[in-house]
Design a protein around this motif. Structure first.
Motif, mmCIF file in Angstrom:
data_model
loop_
_atom_site.group_PDB
_atom_site.id
_atom_site.type_symbol
_atom_site.label_atom_id
_atom_site.label_comp_id
_atom_site.label_asym_id
_atom_site.label_seq_id
_atom_site.Cartn_x
_atom_site.Cartn_y
_atom_site.Cartn_z
ATOM 1 N N LEU A 124 58.451 34.856 60.380
ATOM 2 C CA LEU A 124 59.406 35.449 60.136
ATOM 3 C C LEU A 124 59.988 34.216 59.081
ATOM 4 N N LEU A 125 59.223 33.118 59.271
ATOM 5 C CA LEU A 125 59.894 32.080 57.904
ATOM 6 C C LEU A 125 59.756 31.987 56.746
ATOM 7 N N VAL A 126 58.266 32.867 57.043
ATOM 8 C CA VAL A 126 57.876 32.773 55.258
ATOM 9 C C VAL A 126 58.366 34.116 54.947
ATOM 10 N N LEU A 127 58.240 34.696 55.240
ATOM 11 C CA LEU A 127 59.328 36.251 54.488
ATOM 12 C C LEU A 127 60.628 35.910 54.559
ATOM 13 N N LEU A 128 61.772 35.187 54.904
ATOM 14 C CA LEU A 128 62.605 35.206 54.532
ATOM 15 C C LEU A 128 62.488 33.606 53.533
ATOM 16 N N MET A 129 61.783 33.133 53.665
ATOM 17 C CA MET A 129 61.552 32.240 52.548
ATOM 18 C C MET A 129 60.871 32.721 50.992
ATOM 19 N N SER A 130 60.118 33.915 51.226
ATOM 20 C CA SER A 130 59.886 34.265 49.760
ATOM 21 C C SER A 130 60.932 35.234 49.632
ATOM 22 N N GLN A 131 61.925 35.573 50.588
ATOM 23 C CA GLN A 131 62.600 36.184 49.695
ATOM 24 C C GLN A 131 64.607 35.157 49.025
ATOM 25 N N ALA A 132 64.511 34.401 49.976
ATOM 26 C CA ALA A 132 64.835 33.429 49.830
ATOM 27 C C ALA A 132 64.766 32.569 48.174
ATOM 28 N N THR A 133 63.334 32.739 48.138
ATOM 29 C CA THR A 133 63.010 31.436 46.701
ATOM 30 C C THR A 133 62.974 32.781 45.648
ATOM 31 N N ALA A 134 62.830 33.751 45.815
ATOM 32 C CA ALA A 134 62.615 35.040 45.230
ATOM 33 C C ALA A 134 64.112 35.082 43.571
ATOM 34 N N LEU A 135 64.995 34.462 44.606
ATOM 35 C CA LEU A 135 66.571 33.998 43.290
ATOM 36 C C LEU A 135 66.376 32.899 42.974
ATOM 37 N N ALA A 136 65.517 32.291 43.485
ATOM 38 C CA ALA A 136 65.789 30.314 42.331
ATOM 39 C C ALA A 136 64.794 30.354 41.396
ATOM 40 N N PRO A 137 64.920 29.629 40.641
ATOM 41 C CA PRO A 137 64.170 29.102 39.203
ATOM 42 C C PRO A 137 62.701 29.247 39.378
ATOM 43 N N ARG A 138 61.888 29.342 38.904
ATOM 44 C CA ARG A 138 60.366 29.771 38.879
ATOM 45 C C ARG A 138 60.162 28.893 37.565
ATOM 46 N N ARG A 139 58.808 28.863 38.611
ATOM 47 C CA ARG A 139 57.868 27.506 36.845
ATOM 48 C C ARG A 139 57.616 29.101 35.710
ATOM 49 N N LYS A 140 57.457 27.868 34.955
ATOM 50 C CA LYS A 140 56.263 28.697 34.084
ATOM 51 C C LYS A 140 55.548 29.200 33.412
ATOM 52 N N HIS A 141 54.957 30.128 33.708
ATOM 53 C CA HIS A 141 53.616 31.033 34.004
ATOM 54 C C HIS A 141 53.204 30.927 32.836
ATOM 55 N N THR A 142 51.916 30.041 33.149
ATOM 56 C CA THR A 142 51.287 30.664 31.790
ATOM 57 C C THR A 142 50.391 30.939 32.321
ATOM 58 N N ASP A 143 49.858 31.283 33.219
ATOM 59 C CA ASP A 143 48.572 32.410 33.101
ATOM 60 C C ASP A 143 49.029 33.575 33.899
ATOM 61 N N CYS A 144 48.051 34.494 33.457
ATOM 62 C CA CYS A 144 48.202 35.598 34.619
ATOM 63 C C CYS A 144 46.993 35.765 35.940
ATOM 64 N N LYS A 145 48.178 35.486 37.105
ATOM 65 C CA LYS A 145 46.969 36.089 38.186
ATOM 66 C C LYS A 145 46.224 36.902 38.222
#
Ligand code: FPP
Ligand code: MG
Length: 451
Positions: free
Chosen positions: A124-145
């Motif tokens: 439950l915490l992982v899912l909520l954290m995933s949603q909550a951080t989807a809106l927060a700043p992201r790191r610079k995406h350097t390499d494609c996963k």
């Protein structure tokens, strides 16, 4: 491949948009996101508005961009179970798929603790954290996963399903859980799988823990060790860890693998620390400054590490900026500590019927937890009882009486509240959203829970 809906400046990527494998949706989204955040955050630049950190500025900008996403006004509580309820409905089904074995008895024992609904607090915490951080700043995406699916094996199937001798009818089935439901668009498949992995690791630890503690009940039914015997319960726990490791490898993220593998080692380290009540190896220990820190270190390893590192991993999988990853980690660490402190308190304050497992079990197992340790500080006569792990006639009763007439329970609750408050503070910079409100509500629920 599935992409999340990103609504920015009229651009819409549907959650059902098929993105060709040559295009990384994450890059696409991050480019979109960072361009917009850069544009928007100029308005909030510290030189123009004092006391606004770059993180805060980026968050405000992100909130402006993601206006369309659900948010809860600050201070309004929401039901965390409702926010990710649909996701959780599929969690057990997916976990059971990950646990499938060609060996019928192993299949049964491995899935035994998935029959009754647990609290599912970690996923439950992982899912909520995933949603909550989807809106927060992201790191610079350097390499494609890699664009490989989380169900795609890395090694060829002929090797993974090999047998010796090769006619073995119990050939391993591949651990795959296909997602045939429309999940939340702010949760990545890798984050959903991470939620399942946390539950697998937690359940494996319970299978082993019940053998160590000689438990008779778990989740209001017979414990696995009682039902199938110690050997099968231990082996089933090992099997869960094996399947969790396969799923982890298929996330193809070495940092997340390192984090979750460390959690498994931490769980064992915590259990080893718990074999002793204090760092002193004496029959008549005394309460020292070190007593509570030893207990908190054990508590972190045994309980909080899984929560802190999986919250961190969730933010990493979502490409969270470094400060977002740290905030997620701090939230998990503090909530994890609060959770175990409350657990140790309930062992003194709630009946076995309410708990769904025997109450007062810690003293029976010889364990000195927070309520007793705080009582010990002002009641030195508890020392010899702690030293002999309450194994003499009358020790348990005496210890319980001393705890109840001391401030041990109140002090435990107050410390838990401090950690819960710190968890809330850790995510204060996240943009307002239902998920953030859900994470805050989880802290409140942790403090109010009775089981
Ligand atoms: C429950 O504690 C148990 C844990 C939180 C961790 C147990 C860890 C191990 C047995 C180490 C092995 C780990 C793995 C991953 C196989 P508790 O006994 O205080 O709670 P309970 O009352 O629910 O049993
Ligand atoms: Mg136990």
């Amino acid at each position: 491949m599935k992409a999340r809906t990103v609504s920015a400046s009229g651009l819409q990527l549907s959650s059902r948009t098929a993105v060709s494998s040559s295009i990384c949706w994450q890059c696409l989204r991050n480019d979109l996101f960072s361009n917009q955040v850069q544009l928007q955050s100029r308005k909030y630049h510290p030189s123009r508005r004092r006391n606004v950190s770059p993180f805060g500025a980026a968050v405000s900008a992100a909130q402006t961009i993601f206006k369309g996403l659900p948010s809860a006004p600050p201070g309004v509580s929401v039901d965390p179970l409702r926010i990710v309820g649909k996701e959780l409905k599929f969690l057990t089904k997916n976990i059971r798929q990950l646990l499938g074995s060609g060996h019928p008895t192993l299949d049964k024992v491995a899935k035994y603790y998935t029959r009754s609904e647990g609290k599912h607090m970690r996923p439950l915490l992982v899912l909520l954290m995933s949603q909550a951080t989807a809106l927060a700043p992201r790191r610079k995406h350097t390499d494609c996963k890699t664009s490989a699916s989380i169900d795609e094996s890395i090694t060829s199937h002929s090797v993974l399903a090999d047998t010796n001798p090769d006619t073995n009818p119990l050939a391993a089935r591949s651990a795959e859980a296909k997602y045939d439901f429309e999940g939340d668009e702010n949760i990545l498949p890798s984050q959903r799988r991470l939620a399942e992995i946390t539950e697998l690791i937690h359940t494996a630890s319970l299978l082993h823990d019940d053998v160590i503690d000689n438990a008779v009940t778990r989740r209001s039914s017979s414990s696995a060790n009682l039902q199938f015997g110690n050997k099968m319960a231990v082996l089933a726990g090992d099997f869960l860890l094996g399947r969790a490791s396969v799923a982890l490898a298929r996330l193809r993220d070495p940092e997340v693998t390192e984090l979750l593998a460390t959690v498994i080692a931490n769980l064992v380290e915590g259990e080893f620390m718990q074999l002793k009540n204090t760092s002193q190896d004496e029959s008549n220990p005394v309460f020292t400054d070190d007593t509570i820190s030893y207990y908190l270190q054990k508590t972190y390893l045994k309980t909080a590490s899984l929560i802190s590192k999986s919250c961190r991993a969730s933010a990493l999988l979502g490409d969270g900026a470094p400060e977002v990853v740290e905030a997620a980690y701090s939230y998990g660490r503090n909530l994890g500590l609060a959770f175990q402190l409350v657990d140790d308190m309930l062992d003194y304050t709630v009946s076995g019927t309410e708990l769904g497992k025997p109450a007062g079990a810690d003293l029976e197992l010889g364990l000195a937890t927070a309520p007793l340790l705080f009582a010990w500080k002002t009641n030195p006569e508890l020392g010899p009882l702690v030293g002999r792990k309450f194994n003499q006639e009358g020790d348990i009763q005496r210890a319980r009486e001393i705890v109840h007439r001391s401030d041990g329970v109140e002090k435990t609750r107050a410390l838990a509240q401090e950690y819960a408050d710190r968890a809330v503070a850790a995510i204060s910079q996240f943009p307002d959203s239902e998920a953030k409100a859900g994470l805050i509500e989880m802290c409140d629920k942790t403090m109010k829970r009775r089981k």
